[in-house]
Design a protein around this motif. Sequence first.
Motif: not given
Length: 464
Positions: A432-433, A436-440, A442-443, A445
């Motif tokens: 998950k981290e 999320l770091d790639r901004d593809i 949101n949390e 989704e």
Amino acid sequence: MREEKDLIGTKEIDEDAYYGINTARAQENFNLTNRNVNEHLIEAIVEIKKAAAAVNYEVDRLEEDKKEAIIQACDEILAGALGDEFQLDALQGGAGTSTNMMVNEVVANRAIEILGGSKGDYEVVHPNQDVNLGQSTNDVYPTALKLASLRLLIPLTEEVAELQEAFQDKEREFANILKLGRTQLQDAVPITLGQEFSAYAEAISRDRWRLYKVSERLKKVNLGGTAVGTGLNAEPKFIFKVVQELRRNTNVSLAHAENMIDNTQNLDVFVEVSGLLKSLGVNLNKIANDLRLLSSGPKGGIGEIKLPQVQPGSSIMPGKINPVIPEAVNQLSFLVTSNDQAITLAAQSGQLELNAMLPLLADKFLESLETLTNGVEMFREKCIVGIEANEERCQELLDDSLGLLTALNPYLGYKLTTEIAKEVLNTDKTVKEAVLDRDIFNEQELEKILSPQEMTQPGIAGEK
């Protein structure tokens, strides 16, 4: 001692023995396994002698007093008497003639006593002329093997049904426990523990159905076919009535073979049934291996389930508990598989009108039936019903795996998902981290896409 005579010469027999010279010679000749002829086979042959005596009297081939004495002797043996008299190695030459003659002699000598004579006085009741009247080893032995097998199939089928139900109980009990699935012993995608056990239940249900249907294959017998299946020296009425009498006495639905010559020559039906017994053994072995893996540890292995602790596991390591029941099931499977090979070799080694390898086939076939029945019961009672789930361990391994990444394939493609997987493996980041770091996404989704519950169902995760 008493003296008996055959075509080879004379021989002294213990005067207390119910067996005769044929059995004594066979005991001297065959000492291969230190294991006697299977008791279920002996019992089935005695049933045939009883049925034959009744029908031979009915068709005017046997006097009433002999008929009554033979039937009484058979009934006594079937009730448990004279069991120690049937001492003969399971493997023997002669297509089972020694076994058939052993039964003929024991029945004859007991019948002689019933009529007031002395053992060995075959003028009163003769093993061949009276007890074996209208029969040959070549129709008695395979018929007895089928009768014994049909009887042993009943408890085996019942045990398999109970094992299936035990797996179904665990399927329901573990239905909501999420865990990591594995392929080739590597992390795969999420599954529930209940789904894993549903597969075990389904595999065993197929074995249950196969065993239920296969009994039809064993019901046709060649009794009355005598030496080669032509029925020489058997009254035509006897040939048809003896199977009816045997069916009535045993409550086993035997049927007269349309082609007794084929039924005397060919043993392929046992190969077919043995193959299905092997299939059951294969499924048991695979399940036992899975349970050993899933319970491995308890600290250094997978440890997702706990098997019942049935005995200490080491003579040197305190506290060690081994999966001894699944290990025993593994060995049972190996035995049944090797028996199947022996049965195959024996069946294909018949020549012309008879197969001389019947004793080996019978011994291995009945051993598989009995051992599987015992093993399935042991597996269910001492292992399956007591399995517990380690839910915390299941969740821990799932959260710490790459299994969740597969759900991203439809969104990111195989190449980018693989890059994320490499990043997770080479860093301390969770799946998950890293995503999320790639901004593809949101949390919210991502939570939906990576929901293990959704990943254990058909379809694309996140679109349901």
